[in-house]
Design a protein around this motif. Structure first.
Motif, mmCIF file in Angstrom:
data_model
loop_
_atom_site.group_PDB
_atom_site.id
_atom_site.type_symbol
_atom_site.label_atom_id
_atom_site.label_comp_id
_atom_site.label_asym_id
_atom_site.label_seq_id
_atom_site.Cartn_x
_atom_site.Cartn_y
_atom_site.Cartn_z
ATOM 1 N N TYR A 28 10.191 18.922 85.489
ATOM 2 C CA TYR A 28 10.702 20.119 86.162
ATOM 3 C C TYR A 28 9.819 20.501 87.343
ATOM 4 N N ALA A 29 8.499 20.438 87.101
ATOM 5 C CA ALA A 29 7.558 20.873 88.134
ATOM 6 C C ALA A 29 7.496 19.873 89.295
ATOM 7 N N GLN A 30 7.439 18.573 88.930
ATOM 8 C CA GLN A 30 7.217 17.556 89.962
ATOM 9 C C GLN A 30 8.487 17.168 90.712
ATOM 10 N N LEU A 31 9.631 17.178 89.995
ATOM 11 C CA LEU A 31 10.880 16.739 90.631
ATOM 12 C C LEU A 31 11.770 17.926 91.028
ATOM 13 N N SER A 32 11.191 19.092 91.102
ATOM 14 C CA SER A 32 11.982 20.285 91.401
ATOM 15 C C SER A 32 12.643 20.198 92.773
ATOM 16 N N PRO A 33 13.938 20.563 92.856
ATOM 17 C CA PRO A 33 14.599 20.599 94.165
ATOM 18 C C PRO A 33 14.038 21.712 95.056
ATOM 19 N N TYR A 34 13.237 22.587 94.443
ATOM 20 C CA TYR A 34 12.688 23.716 95.214
ATOM 21 C C TYR A 34 11.251 23.456 95.684
ATOM 22 N N ALA A 35 10.739 22.268 95.412
ATOM 23 C CA ALA A 35 9.353 21.973 95.809
ATOM 24 C C ALA A 35 9.243 21.947 97.329
ATOM 25 N N GLY A 36 8.204 22.541 97.852
ATOM 26 C CA GLY A 36 7.977 22.513 99.290
ATOM 27 C C GLY A 36 7.865 23.898 99.892
ATOM 28 N N THR A 37 7.880 23.942 101.225
ATOM 29 C CA THR A 37 7.811 25.237 101.913
ATOM 30 C C THR A 37 9.036 25.413 102.801
ATOM 31 N N MET A 38 9.188 26.586 103.354
ATOM 32 C CA MET A 38 10.356 26.907 104.159
ATOM 33 C C MET A 38 9.872 27.383 105.532
ATOM 34 N N LYS A 39 10.570 27.000 106.576
ATOM 35 C CA LYS A 39 10.204 27.509 107.907
ATOM 36 C C LYS A 39 10.713 28.941 108.029
ATOM 37 N N LYS A 40 9.858 29.831 108.444
ATOM 38 C CA LYS A 40 10.202 31.249 108.629
ATOM 39 C C LYS A 40 10.976 31.831 107.443
ATOM 40 N N PRO A 41 10.370 31.903 106.280
ATOM 41 C CA PRO A 41 11.074 32.491 105.133
ATOM 42 C C PRO A 41 11.238 33.990 105.327
ATOM 43 N N ASP A 42 12.231 34.558 104.647
ATOM 44 C CA ASP A 42 12.405 36.015 104.730
ATOM 45 C C ASP A 42 11.395 36.714 103.828
ATOM 46 N N ILE A 43 11.072 36.048 102.738
ATOM 47 C CA ILE A 43 10.047 36.607 101.843
ATOM 48 C C ILE A 43 9.065 35.495 101.483
ATOM 49 N N HIS A 44 7.800 35.814 101.526
ATOM 50 C CA HIS A 44 6.771 34.837 101.160
ATOM 51 C C HIS A 44 5.758 35.501 100.233
ATOM 52 N N TRP A 45 5.541 34.880 99.092
ATOM 53 C CA TRP A 45 4.506 35.367 98.191
ATOM 54 C C TRP A 45 3.498 34.260 97.984
ATOM 55 N N GLU A 46 2.248 34.619 97.869
ATOM 56 C CA GLU A 46 1.298 33.599 97.411
ATOM 57 C C GLU A 46 0.143 34.262 96.682
ATOM 58 N N GLY A 47 -0.403 33.512 95.770
ATOM 59 C CA GLY A 47 -1.516 34.071 94.993
ATOM 60 C C GLY A 47 -1.944 33.092 93.933
ATOM 61 N N GLU A 48 -2.749 33.599 93.006
ATOM 62 C CA GLU A 48 -3.266 32.696 91.977
ATOM 63 C C GLU A 48 -3.394 33.414 90.645
ATOM 64 N N ASN A 49 -3.475 32.618 89.609
ATOM 65 C CA ASN A 49 -3.766 33.162 88.292
ATOM 66 C C ASN A 49 -5.289 33.249 88.179
ATOM 67 N N PRO A 50 -5.830 34.452 88.172
ATOM 68 C CA PRO A 50 -7.292 34.567 88.218
ATOM 69 C C PRO A 50 -7.979 33.981 86.982
ATOM 70 N N LEU A 51 -7.210 33.810 85.907
ATOM 71 C CA LEU A 51 -7.808 33.298 84.673
ATOM 72 C C LEU A 51 -8.115 31.806 84.763
ATOM 73 N N CYS A 52 -7.291 31.071 85.525
ATOM 74 C CA CYS A 52 -7.506 29.622 85.536
ATOM 75 C C CYS A 52 -7.498 29.042 86.942
ATOM 76 N N GLY A 53 -7.193 29.870 87.933
ATOM 77 C CA GLY A 53 -7.241 29.386 89.313
ATOM 78 C C GLY A 53 -5.969 28.669 89.770
#
Lengths: 403, 126
Positions: B12-37
């Motif tokens: 699911y994670a590796q072959l996801s059709p949603y893997a990648g980035t988008m040019k000029k997205p309308d919404i962008h979130w990014e961050g990390e899980n502080p417990l494990c990085g």
């Protein structure tokens, strides 16, 4: 050492017969004598210490003082008054930051740490540094995960007011040459604090021989209860420290205008302590002495060599830290090419094998290694070669199936 | 977690059709899980108030990666305003495997991101 007999003495392995517990760097299980000491204290000697003018209170005080003497003996402190009971290593280090450093450092002074420290030996100094405008410098590690002594030496300056270093890394397993560091520091009159959390239950420790000024460790990582730990302070610094917390038991007299304080160790132990935990802490120390710290070190060194050998045979596994067991404790962190440490820990848990995954409260070190997380196996006196073979066999199967 | 379940999550994670980035997205979130990085970023395309497309970049465990892919699949076509109402229970049910308490943070990373709990959105444009 008879591991089968030792294991039987830890009731957790009777409750969980198939448990392969390899997370001893996080906490250890408790032998019967420690559990018995807790219940016996409450059943036979429970009272508050120091103040009661009745036999039961005097007996409780005697138990508490005996525990202090047992801990002092265990780490080679000359005098029991050099042992301050605290909750854990973290509190011990915070005590030194609060009661010593804040009063002996001024803006522009430096604290020297290493990049392999646990957060508990970084954050208290960062807090103090922010408050007093101090600079923190970090000694680096070599490619093999050992402390770069040349770098450490280079970073000692006339402004260095304290060197704080771990005795053994909780990620790399590296054992640091504390005596060499204290030799460097003593020539410049700089106190050395040692985080002994990962060392004290795994090798003979003699603070007098190490020559350190502060040695901090937790009870729960050496087969004693949680909520109790100790800070050793050398005589030189014991009298120069201001109180930590204020309250009962640490005062000599109090008026509405102010207070005068007791000498160490009571000066640093405000309020009713974890009496039963301290008593059991002393019992744990004596238990380890009976087995022999040299024997424990020999046993764990053999386990480490075995685990390093077995792990290195598994395809795609990277092991961090020194390659030779002589240079490390029984703590081995590793990563797998295809499987994230958290997923690995979950899969091993299915087979009752408990390992740790994450950054092990050492984010700066993981950043330096360029990895977000590692899987970690850590051993203790009750770990058997069979435990390690079982874990490595399971790991090999998992890696093979997920290739 | 069983090996077969992890295999599926890895897929699911590796072959996801949603893997990648988008040019000029309308919404962008990014961050990390502080417990494990674990690191995660999510891009969303929003058309007429609805999620039209999604992409994610991920460095972390198979569970958080798969949870993100499954979550994005679930929210496509949904009103952007409805996303904050997705409950933890609903999100975990989407995964279809039991998640132990120690792994909840992994599984909830995308939901917490979308809800702005686990990490702060860098910017939001709708």
């Amino acid at each position: 050492m008879n591991i089968i007999r030792i294991k039987k003495y830890f009731p957790i392995f009777t409750t969980h017969k198939n448990l392969v517990y390899l997370d001893n760097a996080a906490t250890t299980h408790k032998p019967q004598c420690v559990i018995d000491a807790l219940t016996a204290h409450y059943a036979e000697r429970n009272a508050n210490i120091h103040r009661g003018i009745y036999r039961l209170s005097e007996q409780a005080t005697e138990s508490y003082d005996t525990a202090r003497a047992q801990i002092a003996r265990f780490i080679g402190a000359r005098d029991a008054s050099q042992i301050i009971f605290v909750r854990n290593t973290t509190e011990a280090i915070n005590l030194v930051a609060h009661s010593y450093l804040r009063h002996h450092a001024k803006a522009g002074d430096e604290i020297l740490l290493t990049v392999m420290e646990h957060h508990s030996n970084i954050v208290p100094w960062q807090l103090a540094a922010k408050e007093k405008k101090l600079t923190i410098r970090y000694a680096h590690i070599t490619k093999t995960g050992e402390l770069d002594m040349a770098d450490l030496k280079k970073k000692i300056t006339p402004r260095t007011r304290l060197i704080a270093v771990t005795h053994a890394s909780n990620v790399l397993g590296t054992i640091n040459d504390i005596a060499a560091i204290t030799r460097l520091a003593r020539a410049r009159n700089i106190p050395v604090l040692v985080d002994g959390a990962q060392a004290v239950a795994h090798m003979p420790v003699n603070v007098s021989a190490l020559g350190c000024d502060f040695y901090a460790f937790s009870g729960h990582k050496m087969y004693a209860p949680t909520g109790i730990g100790a800070l050793y302070v050398s005589k030189k610094y014991l009298t120069t420290m201001d109180p930590f917390l204020g309250g009962g038991d640490m005062i000599r007299s109090v008026s509405l205008e102010g207070a005068t304080f007791q000498d160490a160790p009571e000066r640093f132990e405000a309020g009713t302590p974890a009496i039963e935990a301290a008593v059991a802490f002393g019992v744990a120390a004596d238990y380890l002495t009976r087995i022999g710290m040299k024997n424990i070190r020999t046993h764990e060194k053999k386990l480490t060599a075995l685990a390093l050998k077995e792990l290195s045979k598994i395809p795609g596994i990277t092991i961090y830290g020194p390659t030779r067991a002589e240079k490390r404790t029984g703590v081995i962190s590793f990563t797998s090419q295809n499987i994230h440490p958290h997923d690995l820990a979950s899969l091993l848990d299915e087979q009752d094998i408990a390992i740790r995954a994450g950054n092990h409260c050492a984010m700066p070190l993981h950043t330096l290694l360029g990895i977000p997380a590692t899987a970690r196996m850590s051993f203790s006196l009750y770990t058997s070669p069979a435990d390690i073979r079982t874990a490595c066999r399971a790991l090999r199967t998992i890696v093979k199936k997920l290739q | 977690m069983k090996i077969d379940q992890l295999k599926k999550l890895q897929e699911y994670a590796q072959l996801s059709p949603y893997a990648g980035t988008m040019k000029k997205p309308d919404i962008h979130w990014e961050g990390e899980n502080p417990l494990c990085g674990d690191m995660l970023s999510i891009d969303l395309r929003v058309v007429k108030g609805k999620v039209a497309d999604a992409r994610f970049e991920h460095r972390g465990c198979a569970l958080s990666g798969a949870a993100t892919s499954i979550f994005l699949d679930h929210i496509i076509g949904k009103q952007i305003t409805a996303l904050s109402r997705i409950t933890l229970e609903k999100h975990l049910a989407l995964l279809g495997i039991p998640v132990s308490p120690g792994r909840l943070n992994c599984a909830l990373l995308p939901l917490r991101g979308i809800r702005g709990e686990g990490f702060k959105p860098l910017y939001i444009r709708t």
